[in-house]
Write an enzyme that holds these catalytic residues in place. Structure first.
Site, mmCIF file in Angstrom:
data_model
loop_
_atom_site.group_PDB
_atom_site.id
_atom_site.type_symbol
_atom_site.label_atom_id
_atom_site.label_comp_id
_atom_site.label_asym_id
_atom_site.label_seq_id
_atom_site.Cartn_x
_atom_site.Cartn_y
_atom_site.Cartn_z
ATOM 1 N N GLY A 191 0.817 -1.223 0.000
ATOM 2 C CA GLY A 191 0.000 0.000 0.000
ATOM 3 C C GLY A 191 0.843 1.262 0.000
ATOM 4 O O GLY A 191 0.692 2.134 -0.875
ATOM 5 N N LYS A 213 6.559 2.492 13.649
ATOM 6 C CA LYS A 213 5.539 2.937 14.603
ATOM 7 C C LYS A 213 5.871 2.643 16.062
ATOM 8 O O LYS A 213 5.603 3.444 16.927
ATOM 9 C CB LYS A 213 4.207 2.301 14.240
ATOM 10 C CG LYS A 213 3.714 2.809 12.882
ATOM 11 C CD LYS A 213 2.244 2.940 12.811
ATOM 12 C CE LYS A 213 1.608 1.757 12.160
ATOM 13 N NZ LYS A 213 0.288 2.061 11.612
ATOM 14 N N GLU A 250 -0.235 -4.817 11.992
ATOM 15 C CA GLU A 250 0.501 -4.142 13.075
ATOM 16 C C GLU A 250 -0.469 -3.397 14.001
ATOM 17 O O GLU A 250 -0.216 -3.285 15.195
ATOM 18 C CB GLU A 250 1.565 -3.198 12.494
ATOM 19 C CG GLU A 250 2.732 -3.984 11.892
ATOM 20 C CD GLU A 250 3.799 -3.095 11.265
ATOM 21 O OE1 GLU A 250 4.109 -2.034 11.820
ATOM 22 O OE2 GLU A 250 4.316 -3.480 10.201
ATOM 23 N N HIS A 256 -1.927 -4.187 18.538
ATOM 24 C CA HIS A 256 -2.138 -3.297 19.695
ATOM 25 C C HIS A 256 -3.430 -3.600 20.450
ATOM 26 O O HIS A 256 -3.679 -3.022 21.505
ATOM 27 C CB HIS A 256 -2.185 -1.833 19.242
ATOM 28 C CG HIS A 256 -0.870 -1.295 18.766
ATOM 29 N ND1 HIS A 256 0.086 -0.789 19.617
ATOM 30 C CD2 HIS A 256 -0.348 -1.190 17.520
ATOM 31 C CE1 HIS A 256 1.135 -0.386 18.912
ATOM 32 N NE2 HIS A 256 0.897 -0.622 17.640
HETATM 33 P P1 NAD Z 1 1.925 -3.894 2.841
HETATM 34 O O1 NAD Z 1 1.633 -5.149 3.560
HETATM 35 O O2 NAD Z 1 0.857 -3.303 1.976
HETATM 36 O O3 NAD Z 1 3.213 -4.109 1.895
HETATM 37 C C1 NAD Z 1 4.412 -4.622 2.364
HETATM 38 C C2 NAD Z 1 5.388 -4.747 1.183
HETATM 39 O O4 NAD Z 1 6.667 -5.149 1.703
HETATM 40 C C3 NAD Z 1 5.011 -5.814 0.145
HETATM 41 O O5 NAD Z 1 5.280 -5.318 -1.146
HETATM 42 C C4 NAD Z 1 5.935 -6.978 0.444
HETATM 43 O O6 NAD Z 1 6.224 -7.770 -0.690
HETATM 44 C C5 NAD Z 1 7.178 -6.220 0.924
HETATM 45 N N1 NAD Z 1 8.061 -7.057 1.738
HETATM 46 C C6 NAD Z 1 7.748 -7.830 2.809
HETATM 47 N N2 NAD Z 1 8.845 -8.456 3.273
HETATM 48 C C7 NAD Z 1 9.869 -8.073 2.474
HETATM 49 C C8 NAD Z 1 11.252 -8.410 2.416
HETATM 50 N N3 NAD Z 1 11.806 -9.262 3.289
HETATM 51 N N4 NAD Z 1 12.010 -7.838 1.450
HETATM 52 C C9 NAD Z 1 11.474 -6.975 0.561
HETATM 53 N N5 NAD Z 1 10.175 -6.616 0.562
HETATM 54 C C10 NAD Z 1 9.385 -7.177 1.500
HETATM 55 O O7 NAD Z 1 2.483 -2.819 3.901
HETATM 56 P P2 NAD Z 1 1.901 -1.359 4.197
HETATM 57 O O8 NAD Z 1 0.525 -1.487 4.733
HETATM 58 O O9 NAD Z 1 2.186 -0.483 3.024
HETATM 59 O O10 NAD Z 1 2.798 -0.889 5.477
HETATM 60 C C11 NAD Z 1 4.195 -0.700 5.436
HETATM 61 C C12 NAD Z 1 4.676 -0.195 6.798
HETATM 62 O O11 NAD Z 1 4.304 1.163 6.986
HETATM 63 C C13 NAD Z 1 4.102 -0.949 8.001
HETATM 64 O O12 NAD Z 1 5.158 -1.306 8.865
HETATM 65 C C14 NAD Z 1 3.196 0.056 8.657
HETATM 66 O O13 NAD Z 1 3.099 -0.091 10.055
HETATM 67 C C15 NAD Z 1 3.890 1.356 8.317
HETATM 68 N N6 NAD Z 1 2.982 2.506 8.441
HETATM 69 C C16 NAD Z 1 3.392 3.588 9.155
HETATM 70 C C17 NAD Z 1 2.561 4.698 9.312
HETATM 71 C C18 NAD Z 1 3.008 5.889 10.088
HETATM 72 O O14 NAD Z 1 2.266 6.868 10.142
HETATM 73 N N7 NAD Z 1 4.179 5.917 10.681
HETATM 74 C C19 NAD Z 1 1.281 4.689 8.744
HETATM 75 C C20 NAD Z 1 0.905 3.588 7.980
HETATM 76 C C21 NAD Z 1 1.754 2.493 7.845
#
Ligand code: NAD
Length: 340
Positions: free
Chosen positions: A24, A133, A203, A207
């Site tokens: 995403g 996070k 994630e 919580h």
């Molecule tokens: P997602 O599940 O949609 O996508 C994860 C991607 O990572 C996939 O493309 C997957 O193939 C890849 N991946 C997984 N393991 C891998 C590896 N070993 N090597 C290479 N690629 C790998 O994830 P998402 O929902 O986009 O979330 C990503 C992160 O962003 C999460 O940790 C989430 O907590 C964080 N996030 C942070 C905030 C914030 O405000 N700080 C907000 C939203 C999400």
């Protein structure tokens, strides 16, 4: 060049950036970068493959291939399949990437620190930005501070929305006060379907009372769906372990126990269930108690509020790196720089 002169980036001399993780947030990051002249998107990796192109990548094409085939490794030309895509990409693009946005799941809770170690061991020098996070995940990076510094890496942690944009806003708001009493972050997230952000939702589930990171990580998609069915697609979160607390403590603003984070995620409706805001309460030098409130526009998505700041901090990090400043920084101690 003096330390205070801004470094200019342009379409002729863009910052070359990579995105690790293409779910995403990774896909949204590609779209955010598309109109930017100061940054060129040259590298990306997912769990099964990676792609690298000095000319720049096409977001529509990459998203289509990832959606239809399951990995950027299937992209032609340029895609490569790999079970250790991050390590392979670091090697392949070692000289050609100035910085990476780590849009990776932090599952297990040690994963991001292990990625940082892979970069340290590779000999690559540049800038890394994460949207981590959990407090305990940022604590693991703090232990790598000296190693990052010695490796010539400038690592910006906690640079999404919360932690990130809202933590930085709290750090600015705190300046009106002589003493900070509380920082209260309340977020509302609306997404049309949970599969678009699997890691984020897992994630968040971690919580909930009775869950932890390992339990949420081990859940099958069907189990996540069953849980969301029970709650009508809503996740109500309070008292979360969120790194906004340690970041504000490290920035000298207040003790971590004065920072609270909670919110509501609607996994079935892109409309936010409530307006995301941070409330900073403190005492002024005249003895008045007051609260500053910073509220995000309801039309802004989670992706906009994470990826925008992440690249703003990447630009700030690249400027620090070019001035020879390495090590670990948080979103509460450096200003993001707007990417044109
Ligand atoms: P997602 O599940 O949609 O996508 C994860 C991607 O990572 C996939 O493309 C997957 O193939 C890849 N991946 C997984 N393991 C891998 C590896 N070993 N090597 C290479 N690629 C790998 O994830 P998402 O929902 O986009 O979330 C990503 C992160 O962003 C999460 O940790 C989430 O907590 C964080 N996030 C942070 C905030 C914030 O405000 N700080 C907000 C939203 C999400």
């Amino acid at each position: 060049m003096s330390n205070h002169q801004p470094i200019t980036h342009s379409a002729r001399n863009p910052m070359r950036v990579g995105v690790l993780g293409f779910g995403g947030l990774g896909q949204a990051a590609a779209r955010v970068l598309a109109p930017k002249r100061e940054m060129r998107w040259v590298a990306a990796a997912d769990q099964k493959g990676y792609v690298y192109s000095t000319e720049g990548l096409d977001p529509d094409r990459c998203i289509e291939v990832y959606r239809d085939r399951g990995s950027l490794g299937d992209l032609e030309p340029g895609g490569t399949h790999s079970t250790q895509s991050i390590e392979d990409l670091i090697r392949r693009g070692s000289q050609g990437v100035d910085g990476y946005f780590l849009a990776l799941p932090n599952l297990p809770n040690t994963f991001m620190a292990s990625v940082a170690k892979a970069f340290i061991e590779s000999g690559w020098r540049g800038v890394l930005v994460d949207a981590l996070k959990r407090t305990s995940a940022v604590e693991q990076l703090l232990e790598l501070q000296d190693d990052l510094n010695n490796a010539g890496i400038t690592y910006m942690t906690g640079c999404g929305a919360t932690p990130g944009l809202l933590t930085a806003a709290a750090a600015v708001a705190a300046q009106s006060y002589a003493e900070i009493h509380s920082v209260k972050i309340t977020f509302g997230v609306g997404i049309a379907n949970w599969e678009a952000y699997r890691a984020t939702i897992r994630e968040d589930i971690a919580h909930l009372p009775g869950y932890d990171v390992e339990r949420a990580r081990a859940m099958t998609d069907a189990e996540v769906e069953a849980l969301l069915d029970e709650t009508d697609g809503l996740l109500k979160l309070e008292g979360m372990e969120h790194a906004d607390d340690i970041m504000l403590e490290l920035a000298g603003i207040c003790d971590r126990d004065r920072v609270t984070v909670g919110g509501v995620v609607d996994t079935r409706n892109p409309k936010k269930p409530l307006s995301t805001n941070v409330r900073v309460t403190g005492r002024t030098f005249e003895g008045k108690i007051s609260t500053h409130t910073f509220t995000l526009g309801d039309e802004t998505s989670m992706a906009a509020n994470v990826c925008g700041p992440a690249f703003g901090y990447l630009k700030a990090g690249i400027n620090l790196h070019r001035r020879g400043i390495h090590g670990l920084f948080t979103a509460a101690e450096v200003m993001p720089q707007f990417v044109r």
